[in-house]
Design a protein around this motif. Sequence first.
Motif, PDB file in Angstrom:
ATOM      1  N   HIS A   1       0.866  -1.188   0.136  1.00  9.17           N
ATOM      2  CA  HIS A   1      -0.105  -0.060  -0.093  1.00  9.17           C
ATOM      3  C   HIS A   1       0.921   1.222   0.029  1.00  9.17           C
ATOM      4  N   ASP A   2       1.680   1.436   0.963  1.00  7.70           N
ATOM      5  CA  ASP A   2       2.827   2.397   1.017  1.00  7.70           C
ATOM      6  C   ASP A   2       3.526   2.561  -0.419  1.00  7.70           C
ATOM      7  N   TYR A   3       4.045   1.700  -1.052  1.00  9.91           N
ATOM      8  CA  TYR A   3       4.805   1.618  -2.397  1.00  9.91           C
ATOM      9  C   TYR A   3       3.934   2.410  -3.233  1.00  9.91           C
ATOM     10  N   GLY A   4       2.818   2.077  -3.157  1.00  4.55           N
ATOM     11  CA  GLY A   4       1.672   2.866  -4.406  1.00  4.55           C
ATOM     12  C   GLY A   4       2.110   4.542  -4.328  1.00  4.55           C
ATOM     13  N   GLN A   5       2.281   5.120  -3.195  1.00  5.92           N
ATOM     14  CA  GLN A   5       2.583   6.364  -2.947  1.00  5.92           C
ATOM     15  C   GLN A   5       4.028   6.664  -3.444  1.00  5.92           C
ATOM     16  N   TYR A   6       4.908   5.854  -3.134  1.00  2.80           N
ATOM     17  CA  TYR A   6       6.449   5.878  -3.792  1.00  2.80           C
ATOM     18  C   TYR A   6       6.348   5.811  -5.380  1.00  2.80           C
ATOM     19  N   VAL A   7       5.544   5.066  -5.705  1.00  2.60           N
ATOM     20  CA  VAL A   7       5.460   5.083  -7.375  1.00  2.60           C
ATOM     21  C   VAL A   7       4.994   6.370  -7.875  1.00  2.60           C
ATOM     22  N   ARG A   8       4.078   6.978  -7.211  1.00  2.00           N
ATOM     23  CA  ARG A   8       3.462   8.155  -7.582  1.00  2.00           C
ATOM     24  C   ARG A   8       4.503   9.296  -7.498  1.00  2.00           C
ATOM     25  N   ASP A   9       5.327   9.419  -6.263  1.00  2.00           N
ATOM     26  CA  ASP A   9       6.171  10.281  -6.054  1.00  2.00           C
ATOM     27  C   ASP A   9       7.434  10.212  -7.171  1.00  2.00           C
ATOM     28  N   ALA A  10       7.721   9.338  -7.436  1.00  2.00           N
ATOM     29  CA  ALA A  10       8.771   8.828  -8.299  1.00  2.00           C
ATOM     30  C   ALA A  10       8.195   9.256  -9.987  1.00  2.00           C
ATOM     31  N   ARG A  11       7.006   8.933 -10.288  1.00  2.00           N
ATOM     32  CA  ARG A  11       6.515   9.444 -11.402  1.00  2.00           C
ATOM     33  C   ARG A  11       6.284  10.847 -11.708  1.00  2.00           C
ATOM     34  N   ASN A  12       5.950  11.332 -10.180  1.00  2.00           N
ATOM     35  CA  ASN A  12       5.695  12.981 -10.372  1.00  2.00           C
ATOM     36  C   ASN A  12       7.156  13.680 -10.435  1.00  2.00           C
ATOM     37  N   ALA A  13       8.129  13.056 -10.032  1.00  2.00           N
ATOM     38  CA  ALA A  13       9.431  13.722 -10.126  1.00  2.00           C
ATOM     39  C   ALA A  13      10.173  13.356 -11.337  1.00  2.00           C
ATOM     40  N   GLY A  14       9.394  12.580 -12.163  1.00  2.00           N
ATOM     41  CA  GLY A  14      10.257  12.364 -13.497  1.00  2.00           C
ATOM     42  C   GLY A  14      11.272  11.316 -13.490  1.00  2.00           C
ATOM     43  N   VAL A  15      10.986  10.467 -12.504  1.00  2.00           N
ATOM     44  CA  VAL A  15      12.107   9.240 -12.639  1.00  2.00           C
ATOM     45  C   VAL A  15      11.453   7.942 -12.703  1.00  2.00           C
ATOM     46  N   ASP A  16      11.213   7.642 -13.815  1.00  2.00           N
ATOM     47  CA  ASP A  16      10.329   6.406 -14.195  1.00  2.00           C
ATOM     48  C   ASP A  16      11.211   5.309 -13.822  1.00  2.00           C
ATOM     49  N   GLU A  17      12.775   5.252 -13.906  1.00  2.00           N
ATOM     50  CA  GLU A  17      13.407   4.243 -13.439  1.00  2.00           C
ATOM     51  C   GLU A  17      13.124   3.643 -11.929  1.00  2.00           C
ATOM     52  N   ILE A  18      13.144   4.664 -11.262  1.00  4.66           N
ATOM     53  CA  ILE A  18      12.771   4.561  -9.896  1.00  4.66           C
ATOM     54  C   ILE A  18      11.275   4.048  -9.768  1.00  4.66           C
ATOM     55  N   ALA A  19      10.501   4.758 -10.411  1.00  2.00           N
ATOM     56  CA  ALA A  19       8.962   4.463 -10.281  1.00  2.00           C
ATOM     57  C   ALA A  19       8.799   2.701 -10.721  1.00  2.00           C
ATOM     58  N   GLU A  20       9.461   2.277 -11.457  1.00  2.00           N
ATOM     59  CA  GLU A  20       9.357   1.048 -11.858  1.00  2.00           C
ATOM     60  C   GLU A  20      10.011   0.062 -10.923  1.00  2.00           C
ATOM     61  N   PHE A  21      11.241   0.405 -10.400  1.00  2.00           N
ATOM     62  CA  PHE A  21      11.556  -0.308  -9.156  1.00  2.00           C
ATOM     63  C   PHE A  21      10.773  -0.397  -8.025  1.00  2.00           C
ATOM     64  N   PHE A  22       9.980   0.620  -7.792  1.00  2.00           N
ATOM     65  CA  PHE A  22       9.029   0.468  -6.674  1.00  2.00           C
ATOM     66  C   PHE A  22       7.843  -0.323  -6.969  1.00  2.00           C
ATOM     67  N   GLU A  23       7.343  -0.444  -8.492  1.00  2.00           N
ATOM     68  CA  GLU A  23       6.413  -1.262  -8.805  1.00  2.00           C
ATOM     69  C   GLU A  23       6.981  -2.571  -8.795  1.00  2.00           C
TER      70      GLU A  23
END
Length: 85
Positions: A27-49
């Motif tokens: 549940h918490d990681y969902g927010q991390y994915v959004r944060d990374a996407r909003n920051a424009g760091v898709d590689e990190i968003a994919e890691f969180f996913e």
Amino acid sequence: MATGETGFDDVTFDLISVQYHSLKAGHDYGQYVRDARNAGVDEIAEFFEQVMAEDSARAQRCHQFLAELTARGTSATSPQGSDEG
């Protein structure tokens, strides 16, 4: 099986604990994915996913183990002193 302080055997408690923490983290990681996407760091968003998917799979595996213990009809999933098992 050894019974812990909860009244449930240690293995059941451990599985429930891992399942809970995996679901909570997912549940918490969902927010991390959004944060990374909003920051424009898709590689990190994919890691969180990926991490979220791993925790989801871990929670599902715990669920399967708990179902197996229940199906066996052992006292493993019943509180100590319960009439079941």
